[in-house]
Scaffold this motif. Structure first.
Motif, mmCIF file in Angstrom:
data_model
loop_
_atom_site.group_PDB
_atom_site.id
_atom_site.type_symbol
_atom_site.label_atom_id
_atom_site.label_comp_id
_atom_site.label_asym_id
_atom_site.label_seq_id
_atom_site.Cartn_x
_atom_site.Cartn_y
_atom_site.Cartn_z
ATOM 1 N N LYS A 128 0.821 -1.211 0.000
ATOM 2 C CA LYS A 128 0.000 0.000 0.000
ATOM 3 C C LYS A 128 0.854 1.260 0.000
ATOM 4 N N GLN A 129 1.973 1.243 0.678
ATOM 5 C CA GLN A 129 2.834 2.433 0.666
ATOM 6 C C GLN A 129 3.338 2.725 -0.746
ATOM 7 N N LEU A 130 3.685 1.671 -1.482
ATOM 8 C CA LEU A 130 4.134 1.860 -2.857
ATOM 9 C C LEU A 130 3.005 2.407 -3.719
ATOM 10 N N ALA A 131 1.817 1.815 -3.597
ATOM 11 C CA ALA A 131 0.676 2.272 -4.387
ATOM 12 C C ALA A 131 0.301 3.712 -4.039
ATOM 13 N N THR A 132 0.375 4.057 -2.749
ATOM 14 C CA THR A 132 0.085 5.430 -2.320
ATOM 15 C C THR A 132 1.100 6.400 -2.911
ATOM 16 N N SER A 133 2.356 5.994 -2.931
ATOM 17 C CA SER A 133 3.406 6.837 -3.504
ATOM 18 C C SER A 133 3.186 7.046 -5.001
ATOM 19 N N ILE A 134 2.744 5.993 -5.691
ATOM 20 C CA ILE A 134 2.469 6.106 -7.130
ATOM 21 C C ILE A 134 1.365 7.129 -7.389
ATOM 22 N N VAL A 135 0.290 7.045 -6.609
ATOM 23 C CA VAL A 135 -0.833 7.967 -6.793
ATOM 24 C C VAL A 135 -0.421 9.397 -6.442
#
Length: 208
Positions: free
Chosen positions: A90-97
């Motif tokens: 989730k941290q990676l996905a949040t960073s992408i967004v």
């Protein structure tokens, strides 16, 4: 009522109002305002929730359909995690967004939250097909799509388009997502999510 109780009540009101004002002033990722967001599709407005919170730690999962009450940004983040490479990250996905929002703002000079809302509205199919069986023969039948499912489908198309545009290419996931959001917000048919929506509606129109 005693004087002490009366004093307590009068003191609580300003505190509550202050808390509401503080929430209203809160910004998504500490940068983007979530107030004054405009909706062009009244049917999906109820299901596209915008809040400054991007991680509710799954508290919506205990009640059916409560997913529509959490931020559409978090729902997009959760969708981006539904791939083999990003499962549970989730941290990676949040960073992408978050990075994609920065790119969207640089290219359009608009609030990326507003761009996301427009992209979801333009990517949400109004019709799709179901299969009905008549005497052992499957026949496609066009049906209207429920507003909540329309939002679900739009987020799915956006996530799929982001994955397809960045997997085994030199394009980063942030660039892919930003380009897709801008294209979908402009209702560009060449954009993956809008193209998928048009394809579903075309097949449904043929099955009427």
């Amino acid at each position: 009522m005693s004087a002490d109780e009366d004093t307590t009540e009068t003191e609580d009101v300003p505190e509550d109002e202050a808390a509401e004002e503080e929430v209203a002033r809160a910004e998504l990722f500490g940068e983007w305002s979530v107030t004054n967001i405009e909706y062009s599709d009244p049917s999906t407005e109820r299901y596209i929730t915008v809040t400054p919170i991007a991680h509710t730690m799954g508290r919506h999962s205990n009640k059916q359909f409560q997913k529509s009450e959490i931020s559409v940004v978090e729902r997009l983040i959760n969708r981006l995690m539904q791939t083999d490479e990003n499962t549970g990250k989730k941290q990676l996905a949040t960073s992408i967004v978050s990075d994609a929002f920065d790119i969207v703002h640089e290219r359009t000079e608009e609030n990326p939250v507003q761009v996301l809302v427009e992209a979801v509205e333009n990517s949400a199919p109004r019709e799709e097909t179901v299969r009905l069986k008549y005497g052992g023969i499957s026949v496609p039948k066009a049906v209207d799509v429920a507003p909540q499912r329309r939002v679900d489908q739009a987020l799915k198309f956006i996530a799929e388009g982001t994955y397809g545009g960045s997997f085994k290419t030199t394009t980063s996931a942030e660039e892919s997502l930003a380009s897709l959001l801008i294209g979908a917000a402009n209702n560009d048919v060449s954009t993956y999510s809008v193209n998928q929506k048009e394809e579903k509606e075309r097949v449904a129109a043929a099955a009427r």
